[in-house]
Design a protein around this motif. Structure first.
Motif, mmCIF file in Angstrom:
data_model
loop_
_atom_site.group_PDB
_atom_site.id
_atom_site.type_symbol
_atom_site.label_atom_id
_atom_site.label_comp_id
_atom_site.label_asym_id
_atom_site.label_seq_id
_atom_site.Cartn_x
_atom_site.Cartn_y
_atom_site.Cartn_z
ATOM 1 N N SER A 290 135.410 82.085 12.356
ATOM 2 C CA SER A 290 135.182 83.389 12.982
ATOM 3 C C SER A 290 133.716 83.591 13.337
ATOM 4 N N ARG A 291 132.851 82.626 12.928
ATOM 5 C CA ARG A 291 131.425 82.692 13.224
ATOM 6 C C ARG A 291 130.979 81.341 13.766
ATOM 7 N N GLN B 250 129.987 85.928 16.788
ATOM 8 C CA GLN B 250 131.441 85.978 16.682
ATOM 9 C C GLN B 250 132.047 84.796 17.431
#
Length: 275
Positions: free
Chosen positions: A229-230, A63
């Motif tokens: 987001s990653r 994350q």
């Protein structure tokens, strides 16, 4: 009809690159490069320790988030002029500043920075449609000179010397860029720490955009970074040179860092460029 010899030569295909790479791995052509990288990073086992807000989990989280900062045209110009005066490229100059940033924040005496390379030294690969990029694990094992934190004149001299070491370091790395990072990981088999990406926990890159188009005095355009987001590694900086300014994208693992910590580190990097 035209003879076969007059026909256009068929462009290289992705399978040709794979065959070339596999042959080099199997016939010993890449042995010198393999030995180079093994000699550089085989002894590095401790992951990069930055001022985390939380401890690593048992299993790595991917994350992430992105902080974007902008270096204006005036500071960009000063950085590029300083790079030329020191006899290094803008990439080397900015990479050198990044090593100083990590030295200030990391507890490690040595650390590895992953630098993406195009992986297109294979003849004809410039026309191949496919993803050939891989990481070069750049081992930084020289301590930040003490003079970099003292008087301005001494600091400038010390940083120039630091950049010359960076230039040799990067030149050696790119001279050995054909050995695939995946093969290096497989051979070294570093400690299987499920909480961290093996060998590389930070990355650095400089991209060049096509520039920001101009439309009319009433309509202005600016570069907008894509949100993420990653993330693969704990912390990394990707700089986009728009020809007028530098956009600094700071990607970070939200399982380890709070936004406030990343904002402090990102602004510290900009301050280093402004010193």
């Amino acid at each position: 009809g035209k003879s076969g010899s007059s026909l256009l030569q068929q462009p290289a295909q992705y399978r040709d690159f794979i065959q070339w790479q596999s042959s080099g791995l199997n016939n010993g052509t890449l042995d010198a490069q393999r030995n180079f990288w093994k000699g550089k990073v085989a002894g590095v086992h401790e992951p990069l320790e930055l001022p985390f807000d939380r401890r690593r989990g048992v299993i790595k989280s991917y994350q992430g988030n992105r902080l974007s900062l902008v270096v204006n045209s005036e500071l960009r110009s000063r950085c590029f002029i300083a790079a030329a005066q020191c006899g290094v490229t803008p990439f080397m100059f900015l990479f050198g500043a990044y090593t100083v940033l990590l030295r200030r924040f990391a507890s490690n005496q040595e650390y590895i920075i992953g630098v993406p390379c195009a992986g297109r030294s294979f003849k004809g690969s410039e026309n191949i449609v496919g993803y050939l990029t891989h990481l070069l694990p750049i081992l930084v094992d020289f301590a930040e000179p003490e003079q970099l934190t003292t008087a301005d004149a001494i600091k400038a001299t010390a940083f120039k010397s630091h950049l010359h070491r960076v230039r040799r370091l990067l030149a050696d790395a790119f001279d050995h860029q054909d050995y695939p990072f995946a093969s290096l990981l497989k051979e070294l088999a570093p400690n299987k720490d499920l909480a961290a990406f093996p060998l590389v926990q930070t990355t650095f890159n400089l991209d060049r955009s096509e520039g920001i188009p101009s439309f009319s005095p009433e309509l202005a355009a600016s570069y907008a970074s894509q949100p993420v987001s990653r993330v693969l590694v704990d912390f990394g900086i990707n700089i986009i040179d728009t020809n007028t300014e530098l956009v600094i994208d700071v990607d970070y693992n939200t399982g380890l860092f709070d936004a406030a910590t990343i904002n402090r580190m990102g602004n510290c990097f900009v301050s280093l460029l402004d010193e």
